[in-house]
Structure formats: structure tokens, C-alpha cells
Design a protein around this motif. Structure first.
Motif, mmCIF file in Angstrom:
data_model
loop_
_atom_site.group_PDB
_atom_site.id
_atom_site.type_symbol
_atom_site.label_atom_id
_atom_site.label_comp_id
_atom_site.label_asym_id
_atom_site.label_seq_id
_atom_site.Cartn_x
_atom_site.Cartn_y
_atom_site.Cartn_z
ATOM 1 N N GLY A 35 -17.963 -10.898 11.398
ATOM 2 C CA GLY A 35 -18.508 -12.234 11.156
ATOM 3 C C GLY A 35 -19.040 -12.426 9.747
ATOM 4 N N GLU A 36 -19.280 -11.312 9.029
ATOM 5 C CA GLU A 36 -19.780 -11.435 7.668
ATOM 6 C C GLU A 36 -18.636 -11.761 6.707
ATOM 7 O OE1 GLU A 36 -23.146 -9.102 6.189
ATOM 8 O OE2 GLU A 36 -22.771 -7.740 7.875
ATOM 9 N N GLN A 37 -18.965 -12.456 5.631
ATOM 10 C CA GLN A 37 -17.968 -12.868 4.651
ATOM 11 C C GLN A 37 -17.930 -11.919 3.454
ATOM 12 O OE1 GLN A 37 -18.531 -17.025 3.566
ATOM 13 N NE2 GLN A 37 -16.963 -17.618 5.047
ATOM 14 N N ILE A 38 -16.718 -11.672 2.966
ATOM 15 C CA ILE A 38 -16.509 -10.899 1.750
ATOM 16 C C ILE A 38 -15.419 -11.585 0.924
ATOM 17 C CG2 ILE A 38 -17.200 -8.671 2.724
ATOM 18 C CD1 ILE A 38 -14.273 -7.990 3.131
ATOM 19 N N LYS A 39 -15.360 -11.256 -0.356
ATOM 20 C CA LYS A 39 -14.304 -11.781 -1.211
ATOM 21 C C LYS A 39 -13.278 -10.675 -1.421
ATOM 22 C CE LYS A 39 -15.232 -14.608 -4.597
ATOM 23 N NZ LYS A 39 -15.679 -15.160 -5.920
ATOM 24 N N ILE A 40 -12.008 -11.005 -1.247
ATOM 25 C CA ILE A 40 -10.924 -10.031 -1.404
ATOM 26 C C ILE A 40 -9.946 -10.558 -2.450
ATOM 27 C CG2 ILE A 40 -9.083 -8.757 -0.248
ATOM 28 C CD1 ILE A 40 -10.590 -9.205 2.384
ATOM 29 N N CYS A 41 -9.578 -9.693 -3.394
ATOM 30 C CA CYS A 41 -8.689 -10.099 -4.480
ATOM 31 C C CYS A 41 -7.398 -9.302 -4.445
ATOM 32 C CB CYS A 41 -9.396 -9.896 -5.821
ATOM 33 S SG CYS A 41 -8.456 -10.473 -7.248
ATOM 34 N N ASP A 42 -6.281 -9.997 -4.557
ATOM 35 C CA ASP A 42 -4.963 -9.376 -4.636
ATOM 36 C C ASP A 42 -4.791 -8.804 -6.041
ATOM 37 O OD1 ASP A 42 -2.167 -8.974 -5.105
ATOM 38 O OD2 ASP A 42 -1.702 -10.267 -3.414
ATOM 39 N N LYS A 43 -4.616 -7.493 -6.158
ATOM 40 C CA LYS A 43 -4.513 -6.840 -7.461
ATOM 41 C C LYS A 43 -3.377 -7.402 -8.312
ATOM 42 C CE LYS A 43 -6.253 -2.219 -6.265
ATOM 43 N NZ LYS A 43 -5.871 -0.784 -6.199
ATOM 44 N N LYS A 44 -2.276 -7.749 -7.671
ATOM 45 C CA LYS A 44 -1.088 -8.173 -8.411
ATOM 46 C C LYS A 44 -1.170 -9.624 -8.861
ATOM 47 C CE LYS A 44 3.971 -8.234 -8.180
ATOM 48 N NZ LYS A 44 5.174 -7.919 -7.360
ATOM 49 N N THR A 45 -1.604 -10.501 -7.974
ATOM 50 C CA THR A 45 -1.604 -11.935 -8.266
ATOM 51 C C THR A 45 -2.953 -12.456 -8.764
ATOM 52 O OG1 THR A 45 -2.240 -12.576 -6.017
ATOM 53 C CG2 THR A 45 0.120 -12.256 -6.461
ATOM 54 N N SER A 46 -4.014 -11.655 -8.596
ATOM 55 C CA SER A 46 -5.391 -12.043 -8.952
ATOM 56 C C SER A 46 -5.906 -13.197 -8.103
ATOM 57 C CB SER A 46 -5.502 -12.406 -10.445
ATOM 58 O OG SER A 46 -5.245 -11.276 -11.244
ATOM 59 N N THR A 47 -5.247 -13.444 -6.962
ATOM 60 C CA THR A 47 -5.709 -14.478 -6.036
ATOM 61 C C THR A 47 -6.929 -13.980 -5.279
ATOM 62 O OG1 THR A 47 -3.443 -15.264 -5.751
ATOM 63 C CG2 THR A 47 -5.068 -15.980 -4.121
ATOM 64 N N ASN A 48 -7.969 -14.819 -5.229
ATOM 65 C CA ASN A 48 -9.197 -14.473 -4.512
ATOM 66 C C ASN A 48 -9.249 -15.172 -3.158
ATOM 67 O OD1 ASN A 48 -11.022 -12.780 -6.241
ATOM 68 N ND2 ASN A 48 -10.572 -14.423 -7.695
ATOM 69 N N TYR A 49 -9.589 -14.419 -2.139
ATOM 70 C CA TYR A 49 -9.703 -14.966 -0.793
ATOM 71 C C TYR A 49 -11.123 -14.770 -0.267
ATOM 72 C CZ TYR A 49 -4.585 -14.463 -0.954
ATOM 73 O OH TYR A 49 -3.255 -14.517 -1.308
ATOM 74 N N ILE A 50 -11.727 -15.865 0.180
ATOM 75 C CA ILE A 50 -12.977 -15.745 0.922
ATOM 76 C C ILE A 50 -12.577 -15.418 2.359
ATOM 77 C CG2 ILE A 50 -15.118 -16.848 1.640
ATOM 78 C CD1 ILE A 50 -14.808 -16.486 -1.388
ATOM 79 N N SER A 51 -13.065 -14.305 2.875
ATOM 80 C CA SER A 51 -12.590 -13.833 4.174
ATOM 81 C C SER A 51 -13.749 -13.443 5.086
ATOM 82 C CB SER A 51 -11.675 -12.615 3.990
ATOM 83 O OG SER A 51 -10.626 -12.918 3.088
ATOM 84 N N GLU A 52 -13.491 -13.543 6.367
ATOM 85 C CA GLU A 52 -14.494 -13.186 7.373
ATOM 86 C C GLU A 52 -14.023 -11.957 8.139
ATOM 87 O OE1 GLU A 52 -15.707 -15.340 11.396
ATOM 88 O OE2 GLU A 52 -16.540 -16.411 9.644
ATOM 89 N N ILE A 53 -14.872 -10.958 8.214
ATOM 90 C CA ILE A 53 -14.514 -9.719 8.914
ATOM 91 C C ILE A 53 -14.340 -9.992 10.410
ATOM 92 C CG2 ILE A 53 -15.273 -7.383 9.510
ATOM 93 C CD1 ILE A 53 -16.866 -7.356 6.896
ATOM 94 N N SER A 54 -13.170 -9.604 10.935
ATOM 95 C CA SER A 54 -12.892 -9.855 12.358
ATOM 96 C C SER A 54 -12.765 -8.566 13.176
ATOM 97 C CB SER A 54 -11.609 -10.684 12.507
ATOM 98 O OG SER A 54 -10.501 -10.010 11.927
ATOM 99 N N GLU A 55 -12.514 -7.434 12.492
ATOM 100 C CA GLU A 55 -12.356 -6.167 13.210
ATOM 101 C C GLU A 55 -12.662 -4.998 12.274
ATOM 102 O OE1 GLU A 55 -8.964 -3.686 15.792
ATOM 103 O OE2 GLU A 55 -8.495 -5.668 14.951
ATOM 104 N N ILE A 56 -13.405 -4.030 12.776
ATOM 105 C CA ILE A 56 -13.750 -2.843 11.993
ATOM 106 C C ILE A 56 -13.403 -1.597 12.795
ATOM 107 C CG2 ILE A 56 -15.588 -1.538 10.842
ATOM 108 C CD1 ILE A 56 -17.136 -4.146 10.508
ATOM 109 N N THR A 57 -12.541 -0.747 12.244
ATOM 110 C CA THR A 57 -12.212 0.529 12.881
ATOM 111 C C THR A 57 -12.417 1.643 11.854
ATOM 112 O OG1 THR A 57 -9.874 0.660 12.231
ATOM 113 C CG2 THR A 57 -10.402 -0.705 14.158
ATOM 114 N N ASN A 58 -12.127 2.859 12.264
ATOM 115 C CA ASN A 58 -12.249 3.982 11.328
ATOM 116 C C ASN A 58 -11.128 4.000 10.289
ATOM 117 O OD1 ASN A 58 -14.579 5.039 12.528
ATOM 118 N ND2 ASN A 58 -13.390 6.187 14.040
#
Length: 252
Positions: A35-58
Motif C-alpha cells: 500500500g505504500e508508494q515508491i518511485k520507480i525509474c526505467d534505467k533505459k528510458t528514464s521514465t518515472n513511475y509512481i507505484s504502489e506496493i501490492s506484493e512483497i516476497t523474498n
């Protein structure tokens, strides 16, 4: 908001899957939750995505894209540092702080007076470590790209690349007439977007014969003032001056 980098193939439809060391960092160090938000950036395109964590595993962290954010951290200056191999951990400092200042790429160079010599597995390990340092620094300062650290080059390689740049500056302690500001002001009146390279010697400096070869191939030899600076100081000073003068209009 915490920022992470991913490869393009980790972005699928409206979801992003984070893998590798960042999983442990998210789960066990930052202790982020679903449910927490993080920013994720595509290394190749430099596109930034505001994203919400939906699943956490090992093994992975899955996130849902909520919006595409504007790229704000990169400017109109593409800056490449050709750095003479320094001793100890100075290269790490140059990469870390250079990344914060906006450097696009670092190229380690073996000059005649270089004390440090790397090859084979030692070189591979160093390059991997330096690229990791660049990525960590890019996350910390909110860059939209991770600066690349290339394999070690020599004078011949540099000379073959000089024509790719709008300006190639060679910092040399024996130069007394041509200053960095003179070259930047001349370039500033011609363009709005810039691809610049800076060549910096190791602790022992650059041999006169090497300076002559690079100058004959188009490098502009410059002075940085009356004082002789440490190699790691040069990289950071020059990067700061270039960004101040040229980035997004610069010092008007």
C-alpha cells in the motif's frame, strides 16, 4: 518518496516487479509495506513511475503503477568524465559526488603516469563496484538515469571519441592562458543542448606527449586557476562549473 531503478523488461502493462538486492532493502531495511508508494525509474528510458506496493516476497516486490511522473532531474548537459585512474578509493568519491552533480558517464583512463594498474578480474570487479556506487548515488539524489562506468580506456581510445562531443576539455596544470570559462562561454552562444567531455589526469598529472596528442585531435587544453588541485577535486570542480554555466540556461 523512495526511488528505485529497474530494467525495461521488469515493467509489464501496469505492473513493475523489483528484483535483486532492492528486495531485501525494501523488505528488511526500509520495512516498507503493501500500500505504500515508491518511485520507480526505467534505467533505459528514464521514465518515472509512481507505484504502489501490492506484493512483497523474498524474491520480488510487485508494484502497481498509479501514474507516470515527469522527468525533472536531468538537464540539457550530457557530461562525460575521462578520469585518470587515481589511487585508493578516490574513484569511488569521484563517481558518488559526480553522480550527484549530474555527470552522465565516467570513463577510467590509464595514462603514462597512472600508478594504479587494473586488468582482468581485478578490472571487472572494480567496474562492477563503481557502477553499483553510481546506482546508489543516483537513487539518493533522485536522478532519472544511472551514470554508466565504462571499462578502462587509453589515449588512443580517447582520441577516437573526441569528435563525438561538442567540446572536449583537457585540464592541464601547465596551461596559463586558456581558461574553462572562455571555452564554455564560446559554446554557450552556439547551442542549447550540450555533449561535453572532460579529461582529467591521475595524481602524477598527464605527460606532455599525451597532452599534445589529444590536443592535435581536438581537445581544448584549459587552466583551472593558479593552484594545482588534487585529481578528485578537479572532477568535482569542473562538473560544478559546467552545470552552473550551461545547465538549463545556466548563469545568465
Amino acid at each position: 518518496m523512495r526511488k528505485f531503478f529497474v530494467e525495461t523488461n521488469q515493467v509489464n502493462n501496469n505492473q513493475i516487479q523489483i528484483i535483486g538486492e532492492d528486495v531485501n532493502h525494501i523488505k528488511n531495511v526500509l520495512r516498507l509495506e503493501i500500500g505504500e508508494q515508491i518511485k520507480i525509474c526505467d534505467k533505459k528510458t528514464s521514465t518515472n513511475y509512481i507505484s504502489e506496493i501490492s506484493e512483497i516476497t523474498n524474491k520480488y516486490v510487485k508494484c502497481d503503477i498509479t501514474e507516470i511522473a515527469e522527468n525533472e532531474a536531468e538537464g540539457n548537459v550530457e557530461l562525460h568524465i575521462f578520469q585518470g585512474l587515481p589511487k585508493a578509493d578516490k574513484m569511488e568519491l569521484i563517481i558518488q559526488k559526480g553522480t550527484e552533480l549530474g555527470v552522465t558517464e565516467f570513463i577510467p583512463v590509464s595514462f603514462k603516469r597512472s600508478i594504479v594498474k587494473l586488468s582482468g578480474k581485478d578490472e571487472t570487479k572494480k567496474i562492477d563496484r563503481w557502477n553499483k556506487i553510481a546506482e546508489v548515488a543516483a537513487k539518493q539524489c533522485g536522478r532519472d538515469l544511472v551514470p554508466n562506468v565504462r571499462s578502462i580506456e587509453d589515449i588512443k581510445s580517447i582520441c577516437n571519441e573526441i569528435k563525438q562531443y561538442d567540446l572536449v576539455l583537457l585540464a592541464y596544470e601547465l596551461e596559463e592562458k586558456n581558461y574553462i570559462k572562455d571555452e564554455l562561454l564560446e559554446l554557450k552562444n552556439k547551442k542549447e543542448n550540450y555533449k561535453i567531455a572532460v579529461i582529467i589526469g591521475p595524481e602524477g598529472g598527464i605527460d606532455q606527449s599525451e597532452v599534445k596528442i589529444m590536443q592535435e585531435n581536438g581537445a581544448k587544453v584549459i587552466s583551472l586557476g593558479k593552484r594545482i588541485l588534487r585529481t578528485e577535486t578537479v572532477a568535482l570542480q569542473v562538473s560544478s562549473i559546467i552545470m552552473y554555466e550551461l545547465e538549463n540556461g545556466g548563469n545568465k
